[in-house]
Design a protein around this motif. Structure first.
Motif, PDB file in Angstrom:
ATOM      1  N   TYR A 117       0.831  -1.213   0.000  1.00 47.12           N
ATOM      2  CA  TYR A 117       0.000   0.000   0.000  1.00 47.12           C
ATOM      3  C   TYR A 117       0.864   1.261   0.000  1.00 47.12           C
ATOM      4  CZ  TYR A 117      -3.549   3.450   1.076  1.00 47.12           C
ATOM      5  OH  TYR A 117      -4.358   4.551   1.023  1.00 47.12           O
ATOM      6  N   TYR A 171      -9.145  -0.883  -2.846  1.00 43.79           N
ATOM      7  CA  TYR A 171      -9.239  -1.900  -3.890  1.00 43.79           C
ATOM      8  C   TYR A 171     -10.383  -2.895  -3.684  1.00 43.79           C
ATOM      9  CZ  TYR A 171      -4.639  -0.154  -5.170  1.00 43.79           C
ATOM     10  OH  TYR A 171      -3.593   0.644  -5.533  1.00 43.79           O
ATOM     11  N   GLN A 172     -11.376  -2.569  -2.864  1.00 42.67           N
ATOM     12  CA  GLN A 172     -12.448  -3.517  -2.546  1.00 42.67           C
ATOM     13  C   GLN A 172     -13.161  -4.032  -3.793  1.00 42.67           C
ATOM     14  OE1 GLN A 172     -12.974  -4.692   0.734  1.00 42.67           O
ATOM     15  NE2 GLN A 172     -13.891  -6.256  -0.544  1.00 42.67           N
ATOM     16  N   ILE A 222     -10.837  -6.482  -5.492  1.00 39.40           N
ATOM     17  CA  ILE A 222     -10.735  -7.694  -4.668  1.00 39.40           C
ATOM     18  C   ILE A 222     -11.969  -8.565  -4.863  1.00 39.40           C
ATOM     19  CG2 ILE A 222     -10.716  -8.552  -2.285  1.00 39.40           C
ATOM     20  CD1 ILE A 222      -8.965  -6.056  -1.598  1.00 39.40           C
ATOM     21  N   ASP A 223     -13.151  -7.949  -4.813  1.00 45.46           N
ATOM     22  CA  ASP A 223     -14.393  -8.703  -5.003  1.00 45.46           C
ATOM     23  C   ASP A 223     -14.452  -9.347  -6.380  1.00 45.46           C
ATOM     24  OD1 ASP A 223     -15.161  -7.957  -2.449  1.00 45.46           O
ATOM     25  OD2 ASP A 223     -16.497  -6.348  -3.124  1.00 45.46           O
ATOM     26  N   LEU A 232      -2.902  -9.828   3.609  1.00 44.20           N
ATOM     27  CA  LEU A 232      -4.274  -9.808   3.128  1.00 44.20           C
ATOM     28  C   LEU A 232      -4.371 -10.880   2.052  1.00 44.20           C
ATOM     29  CD1 LEU A 232      -7.112  -8.533   2.921  1.00 44.20           C
ATOM     30  CD2 LEU A 232      -6.143  -6.926   1.258  1.00 44.20           C
ATOM     31  N   PHE A 292      -6.779 -13.073  -0.624  1.00 44.78           N
ATOM     32  CA  PHE A 292      -8.038 -13.199  -1.357  1.00 44.78           C
ATOM     33  C   PHE A 292      -7.749 -13.964  -2.632  1.00 44.78           C
ATOM     34  CE2 PHE A 292      -6.084  -9.156  -2.339  1.00 44.78           C
ATOM     35  CZ  PHE A 292      -6.137  -9.069  -3.719  1.00 44.78           C
ATOM     36  N   LYS A 342      -3.365  -2.099   5.788  1.00 45.64           N
ATOM     37  CA  LYS A 342      -4.236  -3.213   5.386  1.00 45.64           C
ATOM     38  C   LYS A 342      -5.671  -2.726   5.200  1.00 45.64           C
ATOM     39  CE  LYS A 342      -5.412  -7.950   6.715  1.00 45.64           C
ATOM     40  NZ  LYS A 342      -5.190  -9.005   7.713  1.00 45.64           N
ATOM     41  N   THR A 343      -6.144  -1.905   6.136  1.00 46.10           N
ATOM     42  CA  THR A 343      -7.500  -1.348   6.048  1.00 46.10           C
ATOM     43  C   THR A 343      -7.637  -0.427   4.841  1.00 46.10           C
ATOM     44  OG1 THR A 343      -7.759  -1.472   8.451  1.00 46.10           O
ATOM     45  CG2 THR A 343      -9.221   0.045   7.274  1.00 46.10           C
ATOM     46  N   TYR A 364      -5.804  -0.394   2.122  1.00 44.99           N
ATOM     47  CA  TYR A 364      -5.684  -1.186   0.896  1.00 44.99           C
ATOM     48  C   TYR A 364      -7.036  -1.810   0.551  1.00 44.99           C
ATOM     49  CZ  TYR A 364      -3.865  -4.410  -2.592  1.00 44.99           C
ATOM     50  OH  TYR A 364      -3.634  -5.089  -3.768  1.00 44.99           O
ATOM     51  N   LYS A 365      -7.685  -2.416   1.571  1.00 40.53           N
ATOM     52  CA  LYS A 365      -8.997  -3.042   1.337  1.00 40.53           C
ATOM     53  C   LYS A 365     -10.023  -2.010   0.877  1.00 40.53           C
ATOM     54  CE  LYS A 365      -9.207  -5.555   5.275  1.00 40.53           C
ATOM     55  NZ  LYS A 365      -9.726  -6.501   6.272  1.00 40.53           N
ATOM     56  N   GLU A 366     -10.032  -0.834   1.496  1.00 37.21           N
ATOM     57  CA  GLU A 366     -10.982   0.215   1.102  1.00 37.21           C
ATOM     58  C   GLU A 366     -10.736   0.668  -0.336  1.00 37.21           C
ATOM     59  OE1 GLU A 366     -10.400   3.297   4.012  1.00 37.21           O
ATOM     60  OE2 GLU A 366     -11.519   2.218   5.565  1.00 37.21           O
TER      61      GLU A 366
END
Length: 139
Positions: A89, A123-124, A127-128, A101, A103, A116-117, A119-121
């Motif tokens: 990130y 690229y959510q 990622i999905d 992380l 997936f 980590k948080t 990155y998830k926000e």
């Protein structure tokens, strides 16, 4: 803390350095571990950025011996060498145990829970999408 390469990691890398076209099955027979183990370890090395390509091209600048001595490009990879990892990130160095992380079949290495948080926000959606494609390919 950097990720320490063990005898399985080094055996996989050295086998691929001899012939980058070897299958995971060929490597597993050569080094006496299961094919899924070779595949999982290879994927981790790829996700860490040590293996840059399927051919494999190694970034030896990420390797150092136990006393901080850099590896010369023509030398063999040895057990106990460390791989320098940067955060996926913020691109800062990961000096402690990385936050991972996971997936689909991908691992991202992050320096802290904040990265980590974030990155998830950020690229959510991606990622999905990747997770969904991965699930569909397994059916």
């Amino acid at each position: 803390m950097a990720y320490k390469l063990d005898k399985i990691d080094t055996a996989i890398i050295n086998s691929l350095m001899e012939d980058g076209r070897k299958s995971f099955r060929q490597i597993s027979r050569e080094i006496n571990v299961s094919t899924p183990t070779v595949k999982t370890r290879f994927q981790k090395l790829l996700n860490m950025g040590l293996v840059k390509s399927v051919v494999p091209i190694l970034d030896t600048s990420k390797l150092k011996r136990s006393h901080g001595i850099k590896l010369e490009s023509n030398k063999k990879i040895k057990n106990g060498m460390s791989v320098k990892i940067n955060c996926d990130y913020c691109d800062g160095p990961i000096n402690d145990k990385p936050k991972i992380l996971r997936f689909a079949n991908i691992e991202r290495f992050l320096c802290c829970n904040g990265c980590k948080t974030h990155y998830k926000e950020k690229y959510q959606g991606r990622i999905d999408s990747i997770t969904e494609q991965y699930k569909n390919s397994k059916k």
